[in-house]
Motif scaffolding. Structure first.
Motif: not given
Length: 103
Positions: A29, A34, A36
């Motif tokens: 993070r 975000e 991923s």
């Protein structure tokens, strides 16, 4: 005499078991929040490791376990992507043996 290299170990956040780092998938993070998959293991941000167990990922998706770990809401698409990636890496491991092993 060559000294054996130390194998870096990390904890699988879904099973709480320690495993060699290269047998785990890193999820990260970033500062923007975000989340991923980190295939390289070098992305900046808060990381967590998941083992190559597709069933554990399915359970995590149902319970939204990683949402709690990363303190944000993750989409079903993210869990689907994680499941496919873990399944693929597990198949590679079963087919070729240890990942990243130099011959």
């Amino acid at each position: 005499m060559v000294k054996p290299r130390k194998v870096p170990m990390r904890k699988d956040v879904l099973t709480n078991e320690m495993a060699p780092k290269r047998l785990l998938v890193r999820i990260v993070r970033n500062k923007e929040g975000e989340v991923s998959l980190d295939e390289t293991g070098k992305k900046p941000g808060r990381g967590a490791y998941v083992g190559l167990d597709p069933k554990a990922v399915q359970v995590a998706a149902k319970k939204h376990t990683l949402d709690k770990i990363f303190q944000c809401e993750l989409s079903d698409e993210f869990y689907e992507e994680l499941y496919k990636y873990v399944e693929h890496q597990k198949a590679r491991l079963d087919l070729f043996g240890e990942l990243g092993k130099k011959h």
